[in-house]
Write a protein that holds these residues in place. Structure first.
Motif, PDB file in Angstrom:
ATOM      1  N   SER A  15       4.051 -46.715  68.605  1.00  0.00           N
ATOM      2  CA  SER A  15       3.398 -47.262  69.789  1.00  0.00           C
ATOM      3  C   SER A  15       2.189 -48.129  69.454  1.00  0.00           C
ATOM      4  O   SER A  15       1.813 -48.999  70.228  1.00  0.00           O
ATOM      5  CB  SER A  15       2.959 -46.125  70.725  1.00  0.00           C
ATOM      6  N   LYS A  16       1.582 -47.898  68.274  1.00  0.00           N
ATOM      7  CA  LYS A  16       0.396 -48.652  67.874  1.00  0.00           C
ATOM      8  C   LYS A  16       0.434 -48.872  66.369  1.00  0.00           C
ATOM      9  O   LYS A  16       1.160 -48.202  65.639  1.00  0.00           O
ATOM     10  CB  LYS A  16      -0.889 -47.888  68.248  1.00  0.00           C
ATOM     11  N   TYR A  37       4.858 -41.206  70.935  1.00  0.00           N
ATOM     12  CA  TYR A  37       3.404 -41.320  70.977  1.00  0.00           C
ATOM     13  C   TYR A  37       2.814 -39.932  71.165  1.00  0.00           C
ATOM     14  O   TYR A  37       3.470 -39.022  71.683  1.00  0.00           O
ATOM     15  CB  TYR A  37       2.953 -42.246  72.111  1.00  0.00           C
ATOM     16  N   ARG A  39      -0.876 -39.650  72.212  1.00  0.00           N
ATOM     17  CA  ARG A  39      -1.738 -39.848  73.375  1.00  0.00           C
ATOM     18  C   ARG A  39      -1.666 -41.277  73.926  1.00  0.00           C
ATOM     19  O   ARG A  39      -2.089 -41.523  75.054  1.00  0.00           O
ATOM     20  CB  ARG A  39      -3.198 -39.518  73.022  1.00  0.00           C
ATOM     21  N   SER A  40      -1.162 -42.218  73.151  1.00  0.00           N
ATOM     22  CA  SER A  40      -1.197 -43.644  73.516  1.00  0.00           C
ATOM     23  C   SER A  40      -0.029 -44.008  74.423  1.00  0.00           C
ATOM     24  O   SER A  40       0.863 -44.786  74.054  1.00  0.00           O
ATOM     25  CB  SER A  40      -1.179 -44.494  72.246  1.00  0.00           C
ATOM     26  N   PRO A  43       0.288 -48.072  75.437  1.00  0.00           N
ATOM     27  CA  PRO A  43       0.881 -48.936  74.406  1.00  0.00           C
ATOM     28  C   PRO A  43       2.351 -48.640  74.152  1.00  0.00           C
ATOM     29  O   PRO A  43       3.137 -49.553  73.882  1.00  0.00           O
ATOM     30  CB  PRO A  43       0.028 -48.635  73.160  1.00  0.00           C
TER      31      PRO A  43
END
Length: 252
Positions: A15-16, A37, A39-40, A43
């Motif tokens: 995701s990041k 993911y 926590r994101s 994104p």
């Protein structure tokens, strides 16, 4: 390609960061993409939406790979949805940015580094390797740091370095054990790639001088994605147990 045989790639931590360009690259190669993911959430769904806009089938799952219960749940969801897993790219992994003497690390930070960078990979492959074996095919790609295969000292980052050195050994152990099943396991080694280049194409770093990297420019997410895509290709089956630096000559 028929939908039933269309390959599936799970980009852990996609995701990041560096996983974003990996996910986009594998999508271009015809993979359906799993993005997880911790926590994101925004994104993750932003990336999924980008991929779906160009016709890529995606699955977004939430969970922490350092927790065995989360790994079991996410793996079950992936296999229930698509019934196969062809490439597992373990791009996630916590890091401590503040240089800290080893004896000053807390128990919690030690566990975070070891579980997030090493145990999580074990939990994932334990759930997914049986499916890859049944398929007679699979690609697993882990992430290390420069010269990790020699277990170098990295003062100030001891827990992370220890976990990644263990992961290098685990990678090569899996490569030896899984080769008869048509499964390759390799490690890629990014250099010192920082924002805004983690999610960037190579073109963005061209002409931008980076004194830390001998090649003269910063690495980018696309640099990593190019090698991951090569390793994930069906014709890359002669490459297993390798630790491949993508560092521009950087060493620690």
């Amino acid at each position: 390609m028929k939908e039933a045989t269309k390959p599936v790639a799970w980009v852990v931590g996609g995701s990041k960061g560096l996983g974003v360009m990996v996910a986009k690259g594998l999508a271009q190669d015809g993979y359906r993409i799993v993005i997880n993911y911790r926590r994101s959430v925004e994104p993750a769904y932003k990336l999924a939406n980008e991929l779906e806009q160009i016709g890529v089938e995606t699955l977004v799952v939430q969970g922490d790979v350092s927790l065995v219960e989360d790994v079991k749940r996410m793996s079950a969801e992936v296999l229930s949805r698509w019934g196969r897993i062809d490439a597992l790219v373990c791009a996630a992994g916590p890091f401590t940015f503040k240089r800290t003497p080893l004896i000053e690390f807390s128990d919690a930070t030690w566990r975070e580094m070891v579980d997030g960078n090493l145990s999580g990979v074990f939990y994932l492959v334990r759930e997914l390797l049986p499916t890859m074996r049944r398929q007679g095919h699979g690609r697993i790609i882990t992430f290390g740091f420069p010269e990790v295969e020699s277990s170098p000292a990295w003062p100030g980052y001891g827990p992370y370095a220890a976990a990644k050195a263990g992961l290098a050994s685990l990678t090569r152990t899996m490569a030896a054990e899984e080769a008869p099943h048509g499964i390759t396991v390799n490690m890629v080694v990014p250099g010192d790639i920082r924002d805004p280049y983690k999610e960037a194409p190579i073109a963005k770093a061209r002409g931008q001088r980076d004194p830390r990297t001998p090649i003269g420019r910063s690495g980018t997410g696309e640099d990593i994605a190019r090698v991951v895509r090569f390793l994930a290709h069906p014709d890359s089956d002669m490459i297993t147990g390798a630790v491949i630096p993508i560092t521009g000559g950087l060493t620690y």
